[in-house]
Each structure stands twice: as C-alpha cells, then as structure tokens.
Scaffold this motif. Structure first.
Motif, short mmCIF file in Angstrom:
data_model
loop_
_atom_site.label_atom_id
_atom_site.label_comp_id
_atom_site.label_asym_id
_atom_site.label_seq_id
_atom_site.Cartn_x
_atom_site.Cartn_y
_atom_site.Cartn_z
N THR A 43 0.82 -1.21 0.00
CA THR A 43 0.00 0.00 0.00
C THR A 43 0.86 1.26 0.00
OG1 THR A 43 -1.69 -1.23 1.22
CG2 THR A 43 -1.87 1.17 1.23
N TRP A 44 2.04 1.18 0.64
CA TRP A 44 2.89 2.37 0.72
C TRP A 44 3.42 2.79 -0.65
CZ3 TRP A 44 7.91 2.09 -0.99
CH2 TRP A 44 8.42 0.80 -1.22
N ASN A 45 3.40 1.87 -1.62
CA ASN A 45 3.88 2.23 -2.95
C ASN A 45 2.95 3.20 -3.68
OD1 ASN A 45 6.24 0.70 -2.95
ND2 ASN A 45 5.18 -1.16 -3.56
N ILE A 46 1.65 3.16 -3.33
CA ILE A 46 0.68 4.00 -4.03
C ILE A 46 0.95 5.49 -3.79
CG2 ILE A 46 -1.75 4.49 -4.33
CD1 ILE A 46 -0.88 1.79 -5.41
N PRO A 47 1.07 5.96 -2.53
CA PRO A 47 1.38 7.39 -2.34
C PRO A 47 2.72 7.79 -2.96
CG PRO A 47 0.61 6.42 -0.30
CD PRO A 47 0.83 5.29 -1.25
N PHE A 48 3.71 6.89 -2.90
CA PHE A 48 5.00 7.21 -3.51
C PHE A 48 4.86 7.35 -5.02
CE2 PHE A 48 8.89 5.73 -5.60
CZ PHE A 48 9.79 6.67 -5.12
N GLY A 49 4.13 6.42 -5.64
CA GLY A 49 3.94 6.50 -7.09
C GLY A 49 3.15 7.73 -7.50
N ILE A 50 2.13 8.09 -6.71
CA ILE A 50 1.34 9.28 -7.03
C ILE A 50 2.20 10.53 -6.89
CG2 ILE A 50 -0.61 10.68 -6.27
CD1 ILE A 50 -2.03 8.11 -5.52
N SER A 51 3.03 10.59 -5.84
CA SER A 51 3.90 11.75 -5.66
C SER A 51 4.91 11.88 -6.80
CB SER A 51 4.64 11.65 -4.32
OG SER A 51 3.72 11.59 -3.25
N ALA A 52 5.50 10.75 -7.20
CA ALA A 52 6.45 10.77 -8.32
C ALA A 52 5.76 11.19 -9.61
CB ALA A 52 7.10 9.40 -8.48
N SER A 53 4.52 10.71 -9.81
CA SER A 53 3.79 11.07 -11.02
C SER A 53 3.45 12.56 -11.03
CB SER A 53 2.51 10.24 -11.11
OG SER A 53 1.73 10.62 -12.22
N LEU A 54 3.02 13.09 -9.88
CA LEU A 54 2.71 14.52 -9.81
C LEU A 54 3.94 15.37 -10.04
CD1 LEU A 54 0.26 14.59 -6.75
CD2 LEU A 54 -0.31 14.86 -9.17
#
Length: 237
Positions: A43-54
C-alpha cells in the motif's frame, strides 16, 4: 499513443473490477482503497507513485508552458525578453514567470477550487487550439507541416472539451461568478494585445530594463534567430 491510452484505461478497469462503483465514488483515495484490498503489503507504494507522477507532471507542464511563452516571444506577441535563453538553452524568464504566478495563486487560493478553475481554462485553451488547427487547415491546406493531425481528432477534442468536458458542464451544473471572472480575465488580454502587439507601441524605459535583466540573468537572444539578426542590424546602424 496506444501504450499511453492503455496505461490510462487499465487502472480504471482494475478499480471498477475490484471495487464496486459505490466504493469508488465514496472513497477518499480510490487507489489506496484498491491497494488495501488487493495488495495490502504494498500500500505504501501508491502514495509514492502518485507523488512521483505529480512531480514528473509538474516538470512536464513547466517545460511545456515555458516553451509556449518562449515561442510567443519569438512571434512578437510578448516582449523580446521572453525569447531569450540562458547558457543552458532554457527560457529562464518564461520559467520564472510561470513558477512565480503559480506559487502566488497556490498560496492565495483553495487548492480544490484552483484545480477546477485551471482545468476550466485549459479546456478553453484546448478548444481555441483545435479551432486554430481547423482554421489553418482551411486557409493553408498546402502549408508544410512536420506533423499532420487527422480532422476527426480536433473535432472530437473540441466536442469533449466544450460539451462533455470542463467548459459547459461547470457553468450549467454549478454556475459561479468565478467562472465569469475567469472569462473576463482571459478577454482582458486584449487590453495588452491591441496597443502593444497590433499597434506595436513601446513603453518608455523598457529597453533599459531588458538590458538590465539580460545582465542579471545572463540571457541573450539565440544566434541564428530572426530577433538576433534584427538586433545586429540595429546595432550596425
């Protein structure tokens, strides 16, 4: 383009396949809700991926919109200062203007309202851009083009942006005076376009300020451009 479309459609398919529509509409973050149900340990990968995408999207928009301002300066619709590059071939003044205006708006405005208003303006921009493509296709059919867009794409983009997108829907669903203010703000650009672009008026002392900013930011007109040749001719006389 096919890969991009697949990557955009596939997450939505996964969300609706795993979660019911009620969960998708009621969840604060659909991606995290989906990860808690399917991949709890990641689950922790989702916020990291969203932050990197933004962050990557932010850099892309800064580079893209600063180049638009740079080209506008080259066309003579903005001051010559915006068509200058630094030693890294970056339109520094355009980037500074974009980042400064964005920072001021983010600090002084609600972020949710800002996103809605921004997409409203971008939809209008998209409609005007597609209208320009159709106009050029009609008036200059034989104009050399590095990339030729098929006619259905501008028409579909205009229809989605204007009818199904974020231009008419916000005005009908939740009419606010802010949308009227934004339209007036866009139209107010004519107050600068008519005297300074159409009639080519110049402000007193603006050339001195341009020279000062050139020295301050170490920027100049790129060699080989029409602006550089014009400046060299003026210095020769």
């Amino acid at each position: 383009m096919c890969l991009t479309s697949f990557l955009k459609v596939w997450p939505s398919f996964c969300f609706f396949h795993t979660l019911f529509c009620v969960f998708c509409f009621s969840a604060d973050a659909v991606a995290i809700t989906w990860a808690n149900r399917v991949l709890p340990s990641l689950t922790w990968n989702i916020p990291f991926g969203i932050s990197a995408s933004l962050f990557s999207n932010l850099l892309t928009y800064v580079f893209e919109l600063s180049r638009v301002t740079y080209i506008t300066g080259q066309e003579g619709q903005l001051p010559l200062l915006f068509s200058m590059l630094n030693s890294h071939l970056t339109p520094l003044i355009s980037v500074l203007l974009l980042v400064t205006m964005a920072s001021v708006v983010v600090i002084s405005t609600n972020l949710t309202d800002l996103i809605n208003y921004l997409y409203f303006v971008l939809s209008i921009w998209s409609v005007l851009s597609m209208t320009g493509i159709l106009k050029l296709r009609y008036r200059e059919p034989n104009l050399p083009r590095t990339y030729k867009v098929s006619l259905p794409f501008p028409l579909v983009t205009m229809g989605v942006s204007l009818c199904l997108g974020l231009v008419l829907v916000p005005l009908v669903k939740s009419p606010h005076m802010q949308y009227i203010y934004m339209c007036l703000f866009i139209i107010s650009g004519l107050l600068f376009y008519v005297p300074f672009v159409y009639f080519k008026l110049k402000l007193v002392g603006f050339e001195k300020m341009t020279c000062y900013l050139q020295l301050l930011f170490n920027i100049c007109i790129p060699d080989g451009s029409d602006e550089a040749e014009a400046v060299h001719q003026q210095l020769a006389f």
